[in-house]
Design an enzyme around this catalytic site. Structure first.
Site, PDB file in Angstrom:
ATOM      1  N   GLY A   3     -44.095 -20.588  45.832  1.00 30.32           N
ATOM      2  CA  GLY A   3     -45.071 -19.879  45.051  1.00 30.32           C
ATOM      3  C   GLY A   3     -45.671 -18.711  46.006  1.00 30.32           C
ATOM      4  O   GLY A   3     -45.227 -18.460  47.076  1.00 30.32           O
ATOM      5  N   GLY A   4     -46.910 -18.308  45.847  1.00 33.92           N
ATOM      6  CA  GLY A   4     -47.682 -17.483  46.710  1.00 33.92           C
ATOM      7  C   GLY A   4     -47.665 -17.902  48.224  1.00 33.92           C
ATOM      8  O   GLY A   4     -47.897 -17.101  48.973  1.00 33.92           O
ATOM      9  N   GLY A  40     -26.132  11.406  62.704  1.00 38.72           N
ATOM     10  CA  GLY A  40     -27.497  11.091  62.680  1.00 38.72           C
ATOM     11  C   GLY A  40     -27.839   9.719  63.329  1.00 38.72           C
ATOM     12  O   GLY A  40     -28.968   9.364  63.883  1.00 38.72           O
ATOM     13  N   ALA A  41     -26.962   8.593  63.345  1.00 38.92           N
ATOM     14  CA  ALA A  41     -26.909   7.575  63.943  1.00 38.92           C
ATOM     15  C   ALA A  41     -27.416   7.513  65.382  1.00 38.92           C
ATOM     16  O   ALA A  41     -28.288   6.688  66.001  1.00 38.92           O
ATOM     17  CB  ALA A  41     -26.023   6.719  63.712  1.00 38.92           C
TER      18      ALA A  41
HETATM   19  C1  HXC Z   1     -51.490 -31.537  44.602  1.00 40.97           C
HETATM   20  C2  HXC Z   1     -49.522 -32.511  45.084  1.00 40.97           C
HETATM   21  C3  HXC Z   1     -48.911 -31.078  44.836  1.00 40.97           C
HETATM   22  C4  HXC Z   1     -49.936 -30.126  44.584  1.00 40.97           C
HETATM   23  C5  HXC Z   1     -47.348 -32.388  45.661  1.00 40.97           C
HETATM   24  N1  HXC Z   1     -48.428 -33.262  45.355  1.00 40.97           N
HETATM   25  N2  HXC Z   1     -47.652 -31.198  45.172  1.00 40.97           N
HETATM   26  N3  HXC Z   1     -50.771 -32.707  44.666  1.00 40.97           N
HETATM   27  N4  HXC Z   1     -51.149 -30.220  44.516  1.00 40.97           N
HETATM   28  N5  HXC Z   1     -49.379 -28.726  44.787  1.00 40.97           N
HETATM   29  C6  HXC Z   1     -48.481 -34.510  45.602  1.00 40.97           C
HETATM   30  C7  HXC Z   1     -47.676 -35.430  44.455  1.00 40.97           C
HETATM   31  O1  HXC Z   1     -48.765 -35.764  43.546  1.00 40.97           O
HETATM   32  C8  HXC Z   1     -47.613 -36.689  45.502  1.00 40.97           C
HETATM   33  O2  HXC Z   1     -48.514 -37.506  45.352  1.00 40.97           O
HETATM   34  C9  HXC Z   1     -47.237 -36.044  46.801  1.00 40.97           C
HETATM   35  O3  HXC Z   1     -47.848 -34.919  46.954  1.00 40.97           O
HETATM   36  C10 HXC Z   1     -45.889 -36.071  47.243  1.00 40.97           C
HETATM   37  O4  HXC Z   1     -45.141 -35.286  46.152  1.00 40.97           O
HETATM   38  P1  HXC Z   1     -43.889 -35.603  45.507  1.00 40.97           P
HETATM   39  O5  HXC Z   1     -43.837 -35.044  44.139  1.00 40.97           O
HETATM   40  O6  HXC Z   1     -43.686 -37.074  45.322  1.00 40.97           O
HETATM   41  O7  HXC Z   1     -42.900 -35.279  46.588  1.00 40.97           O
HETATM   42  P2  HXC Z   1     -41.180 -34.655  46.385  1.00 40.97           P
HETATM   43  O8  HXC Z   1     -40.581 -35.453  45.432  1.00 40.97           O
HETATM   44  O9  HXC Z   1     -40.866 -34.629  47.731  1.00 40.97           O
HETATM   45  O10 HXC Z   1     -41.599 -33.237  45.845  1.00 40.97           O
HETATM   46  C11 HXC Z   1     -42.283 -32.336  46.461  1.00 40.97           C
HETATM   47  C12 HXC Z   1     -42.736 -31.122  45.538  1.00 40.97           C
HETATM   48  C13 HXC Z   1     -43.309 -31.410  44.230  1.00 40.97           C
HETATM   49  C14 HXC Z   1     -41.211 -30.399  45.326  1.00 40.97           C
HETATM   50  C15 HXC Z   1     -43.282 -30.032  46.488  1.00 40.97           C
HETATM   51  O11 HXC Z   1     -44.503 -32.283  44.577  1.00 40.97           O
HETATM   52  C16 HXC Z   1     -43.654 -30.181  43.547  1.00 40.97           C
HETATM   53  O12 HXC Z   1     -43.144 -29.774  42.828  1.00 40.97           O
HETATM   54  N6  HXC Z   1     -45.178 -29.994  43.738  1.00 40.97           N
HETATM   55  C17 HXC Z   1     -45.696 -28.853  42.893  1.00 40.97           C
HETATM   56  C18 HXC Z   1     -45.404 -27.670  43.451  1.00 40.97           C
HETATM   57  C19 HXC Z   1     -46.222 -26.576  42.791  1.00 40.97           C
HETATM   58  O13 HXC Z   1     -45.938 -26.469  41.521  1.00 40.97           O
HETATM   59  N7  HXC Z   1     -47.184 -26.218  43.329  1.00 40.97           N
HETATM   60  C20 HXC Z   1     -48.099 -25.155  43.076  1.00 40.97           C
HETATM   61  C21 HXC Z   1     -47.513 -23.726  43.054  1.00 40.97           C
HETATM   62  S1  HXC Z   1     -48.176 -22.493  42.755  1.00 40.97           S
HETATM   63  P3  HXC Z   1     -48.499 -39.037  45.618  1.00 40.97           P
HETATM   64  O14 HXC Z   1     -49.964 -39.464  45.541  1.00 40.97           O
HETATM   65  O15 HXC Z   1     -47.540 -39.649  44.690  1.00 40.97           O
HETATM   66  O16 HXC Z   1     -48.133 -39.228  47.205  1.00 40.97           O
HETATM   67  C22 HXC Z   1     -48.992 -21.998  44.267  1.00 40.97           C
HETATM   68  C23 HXC Z   1     -49.750 -20.664  44.211  1.00 40.97           C
HETATM   69  C24 HXC Z   1     -50.161 -20.155  45.435  1.00 40.97           C
HETATM   70  O17 HXC Z   1     -48.808 -22.406  45.161  1.00 40.97           O
HETATM   71  C25 HXC Z   1     -50.553 -19.059  45.219  1.00 40.97           C
HETATM   72  C26 HXC Z   1     -51.144 -18.358  46.324  1.00 40.97           C
HETATM   73  C27 HXC Z   1     -51.508 -16.915  46.026  1.00 40.97           C
END
Ligand code: HXC
Length: 513
Positions: free
Chosen positions: A169-170, A403-404
């Protein structure tokens, strides 16, 4: 006091456990180190000072008030790396997946500001599921606070991002603004939108690894400058990179001890093949010019027709930019220009002198190149060289066409010294193409056009396929025997040590981005 000390120790122990032993074991099972283990590896033993160990998030939504974990998913602080002060943060995937909350962002921002105020590099070890989903816009604001400071720090202090897990993401835009990104094979990935969104929008089936793994970004996008085999390898590369860079733009890189010898390298006389159309490996030339094994290649697998990297010459840190005849005959194309242009800017920002090795037949022709903006992208490299005020030395090993020739750090755009090997050919274009154009009528009217082409090509080559016309005009300062190249460069870079070049006073230039 005893009970108070005990409470303090208990809290520290709790903080060190992050998301708990079970999650630490999961991290290890994925062949990943924990944030604290990474920090221990990065900093010289016993030198890391943690800041904000007891910070907790301030969220009350979704039951978060019952899940407060000390340090809030990021370890921040400072210490010594190879004896020099460095600021760093490491995201802790065992705490809410290393996700970024408002307080997590505040901790990173605090370290960034300290790094800037104290003019020392910043290293970020990224391993995060992105924005803390429970916090919504507060987390987005936190990201923007970081991006903003990455931008303010750009060109002021070196910033290095290691990607040691998810970065999606971002969140990718912080590493993208920093000077260098290093990814770990198999365990890291970076993308703006993941495989599920890709499937929904474009109906493509692609895995995370294919879409944004280290190979994809090292070879296809060029987003990562380096890839590494493991966490340990990654952190070693961060340290190596830092060793070539100064603490800030107000410093020079450190000079390591070097005892001068005769510095003649006979091998250099035998690398360029007698047939000018035969390729050779410019990295062999680099190896014989720079100190021992000091060449540290950047973007090794991306746009292989140009080679870039740091090295040392008699202990001085330099940046090397070199056309690679082994790949596409060393031609300049969109990716090569982008790759080298960015590197030249990085070296210039951090007072790293440039050595440019030229063997370039020109720019790559074709619709693909024109439609992808070879004009704008080639201009990036031209602009980057023209604007660079660090010491800049060119060695033309063979071709410098069209040019290079101008773009590849010619004297005309501000190079300090230009050397050429006797194998140098400096001309508007290759002898064949040139004679086919300027002798078109004579060739057509000749009784034996095929032979006439050969004759005219020879005639043109005799006139231009050598360095002496350029040397006569002073566009080349000296034609040198290859074996003396290293010796010449050692002296020249030492002479240029005190170079001062002022630019006209303006807000900033407008590099064709
Ligand atoms: C809160 C999160 C989290 C998040 C993971 N966790 N991502 N908690 N916010 N963004 C937590 C899970 O609930 C889990 O908690 C632990 O972290 C590990 O995650 P798992 O899913 O069990 O691990 P894994 O299978 O290795 O997968 C990792 C992952 C997946 C691919 C990163 O967790 C995932 O898809 N997370 C969401 C990603 C996402 O959509 N993020 C937001 C993107 S938008 P427990 O308690 O079970 O250990 C963004 C915008 C930024 O980031 C913009 C900036 C401008």
């Amino acid at each position: 006091m005893e009970d108070k000390l005990q409470l303090l120790e208990e809290k520290k122990q709790k903080a060190r456990l992050g998301g708990g032993q079970e999650r630490i074991d999961k991290q290890h099972a994925k062949k990943k180190l924990t944030a604290r283990e990474r920090i221990e590896l990065l900093f010289d033993p016993g030198t890391f000072e943690e800041i904000g160990m007891f910070v907790e998030h301030r969220s009350f939504d979704f039951g978060m008030e019952n899940q407060r974990i000390l340090s809030d998913g990021v370890i921040t602080g400072y210490g010594l790396v190879n004896g020099r002060t460095v600021f760093g943060f490491a995201q802790d995937f065992t705490v809410f997946g290393g996700s970024l909350s408002e307080t997590h962002a505040e901790k990173i921002v605090k370290i960034m500001e300290l790094a800037m105020e104290n003019r020392a590099p910043l290293v970020g070890l990224n391993d995060s599921g992105g924005a803390r989903i429970q916090e919504g816009v507060k987390s987005l604001g936190g990201y923007a606070d970081i991006f903003y400071r990455n931008t303010l720090a750009s060109g002021f202090i070196p910033q290095i991002s290691a990607i040691m897990g998810p970065c999606a993401g971002g969140a990718v835009y912080s590493p993208a603004i920093t000077d260098f990104t290093i990814m770990v094979d198999q365990t890291s990935y970076m993308f703006v939108t993941g495989p599920n969104v890709v499937k929904t929008v474009t109906n493509e089936d692609v895995s995370s690894e294919e879409l944004g793994g280290s190979a994809a970004h090292a070879q296809k996008s060029g987003v990562t400058h380096l890839r590494s085999l493991s966490d340990v390898d990654c952190i070693n590369k961060v340290k190596q990179l830092l060793s070539y860079l100064p603490q800030s733009c107000h410093d020079k890189p450190i000079q390591v001890d070097y005892a001068l010898d005769d510095e003649i390298r006979e091998e250099l006389n035998n690398i360029v093949p007698p047939n000018p159309n035969h390729p050779y490996d410019i990295k062999e030339v680099i190896q014989h010019i720079v100190d021992g094994d000091s060449f540290f290649e950047i973007h090794e697998e991306f746009a292989e027709n140009i080679v870039i990297g740091f090295a040392r010459i008699a202990g001085r840190s330099i940046g090397v930019v070199a056309n690679q005849p082994y790949s596409l005959a060393g031609v300049l194309d969109v990716n090569a220009s982008r790759k080298a242009g960015r590197f030249v800017r990085t070296c210039d920002a951090f007072n790293v002198p440039l050595l440019v090795l030229v063997d370039v037949p020109g720019f790559l022709p074709g619709t693909d190149q024109e439609w992808n903006g070879i004009i704008t992208n080639g201009a990036k490299l031209l602009y980057a060289f023209s604007e660079a005020t660090v010491p800049r030395i060119t060695v033309i090993t063979r071709k410098a066409y069209g040019g290079a020739y101008d773009v590849m750090n010619s004297k005309h755009i501000g190079a300090d010294l230009n050397y050429c090997w006797p194998s140098g050919e400096i001309a508007v274009m290759g002898a064949k193409g040139a004679s086919e154009i300027i002798f078109k009528k004579e060739i057509k009217n000749s009784a034996d056009p095929a032979q006439e082409i050969i004759n005219k090509e020879k005639q043109y080559a005799e006139m231009f396929a050598h360095p002496y016309k350029a040397a006569a005009r002073g566009f080349v300062d000296e034609v040198i025997e290859p074996k003396y190249t290293r010796r010449k460069l050692i002296k020249a870079f030492a002479m240029l040590e005190g170079k001062v070049k002022e630019r006209v006073d303006k807000k900033h230039g407008n590099i064709p981005l």
